[in-house]
Write an enzyme that holds these catalytic residues in place. Structure first.
Site, PDB file in Angstrom:
ATOM      1  N   HIS A  69     -11.723  -0.622   9.687  1.00  0.00           N
ATOM      2  CA  HIS A  69     -12.697  -0.135   8.309  1.00  0.00           C
ATOM      3  C   HIS A  69     -13.025   1.606   8.562  1.00  0.00           C
ATOM      4  CE1 HIS A  69     -14.586  -4.208   9.282  1.00  0.00           C
ATOM      5  NE2 HIS A  69     -13.608  -4.257   8.317  1.00  0.00           N
ATOM      6  N   GLY A  96      -5.436  -0.739   1.682  1.00  0.00           N
ATOM      7  CA  GLY A  96      -5.808   0.596   0.892  1.00  0.00           C
ATOM      8  C   GLY A  96      -5.341   1.531   1.265  1.00  0.00           C
ATOM      9  N   THR A  97      -6.390   2.259   1.559  1.00  0.00           N
ATOM     10  CA  THR A  97      -6.471   3.329   2.365  1.00  0.00           C
ATOM     11  C   THR A  97      -6.216   3.577   3.483  1.00  0.00           C
ATOM     12  OG1 THR A  97      -9.126   3.887   0.742  1.00  0.00           O
ATOM     13  CG2 THR A  97      -7.722   5.244   2.815  1.00  0.00           C
ATOM     14  N   THR A  98      -6.159   2.552   3.912  1.00  0.00           N
ATOM     15  CA  THR A  98      -5.590   2.884   6.277  1.00  0.00           C
ATOM     16  C   THR A  98      -4.030   3.493   5.521  1.00  0.00           C
ATOM     17  OG1 THR A  98      -7.165   1.639   6.654  1.00  0.00           O
ATOM     18  CG2 THR A  98      -5.407   2.127   7.497  1.00  0.00           C
ATOM     19  N   GLY A 116      -9.420  -3.514   1.708  1.00  0.00           N
ATOM     20  CA  GLY A 116     -10.113  -5.484   2.428  1.00  0.00           C
ATOM     21  C   GLY A 116     -10.924  -5.869   1.128  1.00  0.00           C
ATOM     22  N   ASP A 121      -7.459  -8.142   2.714  1.00  0.00           N
ATOM     23  CA  ASP A 121      -7.610  -8.378   4.006  1.00  0.00           C
ATOM     24  C   ASP A 121      -7.518 -10.149   3.698  1.00  0.00           C
ATOM     25  OD1 ASP A 121      -8.477  -6.711   5.572  1.00  0.00           O
ATOM     26  OD2 ASP A 121     -10.900  -7.126   5.057  1.00  0.00           O
ATOM     27  N   ASP A 141     -15.534  -2.595  12.406  1.00  0.00           N
ATOM     28  CA  ASP A 141     -16.473  -1.076  12.627  1.00  0.00           C
ATOM     29  C   ASP A 141     -17.282  -2.717  12.814  1.00  0.00           C
ATOM     30  OD1 ASP A 141     -18.614  -0.320  13.033  1.00  0.00           O
ATOM     31  OD2 ASP A 141     -18.465   0.904  11.384  1.00  0.00           O
ATOM     32  N   HIS A 148     -17.093  -7.382   2.037  1.00  0.00           N
ATOM     33  CA  HIS A 148     -16.641  -8.859   2.237  1.00  0.00           C
ATOM     34  C   HIS A 148     -16.306  -8.798   3.323  1.00  0.00           C
ATOM     35  CE1 HIS A 148     -14.811  -5.227   3.924  1.00  0.00           C
ATOM     36  NE2 HIS A 148     -13.258  -5.643   4.421  1.00  0.00           N
ATOM     37  N   ASP A 151     -13.756 -12.030   4.063  1.00  0.00           N
ATOM     38  CA  ASP A 151     -12.516 -12.381   4.030  1.00  0.00           C
ATOM     39  C   ASP A 151     -12.230 -11.752   6.034  1.00  0.00           C
ATOM     40  OD1 ASP A 151     -12.785 -12.683   1.674  1.00  0.00           O
ATOM     41  OD2 ASP A 151     -12.467 -10.666   1.043  1.00  0.00           O
ATOM     42  N   ARG A 157      -9.935 -16.144  12.097  1.00  0.00           N
ATOM     43  CA  ARG A 157      -9.393 -17.808  11.560  1.00  0.00           C
ATOM     44  C   ARG A 157      -8.924 -17.765  11.713  1.00  0.00           C
ATOM     45  NH1 ARG A 157      -8.603 -21.728   9.153  1.00  0.00           N
ATOM     46  NH2 ARG A 157      -9.596 -23.583   9.290  1.00  0.00           N
TER      47      ARG A 157
END
Length: 205
Positions: A69, A96-98, A116, A121, A141, A148, A151, A157
């Site tokens: 996050h 994404g950005t990560t 995400g 995700d 975080d 989301h 998600d 889970r």
């Protein structure tokens, strides 16, 4: 007054539903008296997870998904720098950005999913279901709201259902990276259909 039949009880399957599912109910001596069950509690042919699940074994070269996050991205970059050598031995995925930040920081090939909030995700979760993701490092975080969030919960889970190791903080991720199992074959134990089939009647909370 005579007790209502199974099809008349609240939550029971209707006669039409029973006829539509005759192939399933025929496995029982008296289909109309079998306790009502939800559609998610039926045998293997109605579920994706069963005893025939083919992707139990994780190879020595892991397929690792990295997620962070926004407020945790600096932690992810710092952690990834420390473990760059270990990460370089495996196939990396990120959202994404990560993914963009890690590609620049580590100078390693990283397959990028969507951001995400835009479904990244969910893509990681689908990868787990399809046997394409072996391990997840997710620096979440917990102090900030996320659009989301459902998600995120679904991903956590599904990782439990398929017995995929998932680290949700830096300490757990450090333990995973230092485990001798990281570079070894491993056989997971995903949940099976029999784990999910439990009659409603007689169930204890």
């Amino acid at each position: 007054m005579q007790e209502a039949g199974p099809a008349q009880r609240p939550g029971a399957l209707s006669p039409a539903a029973m006829r539509a599912d005759a192939a399933w109910f025929s496995a029982y001596p008296h289909p109309t008296t079998y306790p009502a069950v939800s559609r998610l509690e039926r045998p293997a042919e109605h579920l994706l997870v069963d005893d025939r699940f083919p992707q139990r074994r994780i190879g020595s070269r892991k397929r690792i998904a990295l997620i962070a996050h926004d407020n945790k991205k600096p932690d992810m970059l710092a952690w990834a720098r420390i473990h760059r050598e270990a990460l370089s031995r495996h196939q990396l995925f990120a959202t994404g950005t990560t993914g963009a930040l890690l590609t620049t920081e580590l100078e390693l090939p990283i397959i990028r999913f969507r951001s995400g909030p835009l479904g990244g995700d969910q893509q990681v979760g689908a990868g787990i279901v399809e046997g394409a993701i072996d391990l997840v490092v997710f620096f979440s975080d917990p102090l900030e709201p996320h659009p989301h969030d459902v998600d995120v919960k679904a991903l956590l889970r599904i990782a439990v259902v398929y017995d995929v190791p998932i680290a949700c903080n830096r300490a757990t991720a450090d333990f995973l990276m230092s485990s001798p199992l990281l570079d070894a074959d491993y056989e997971r134990h995903p949940m099976t259909a029999t784990d999910l089939i439990t009659p409603i009647e007689g169930r204890r909370s």
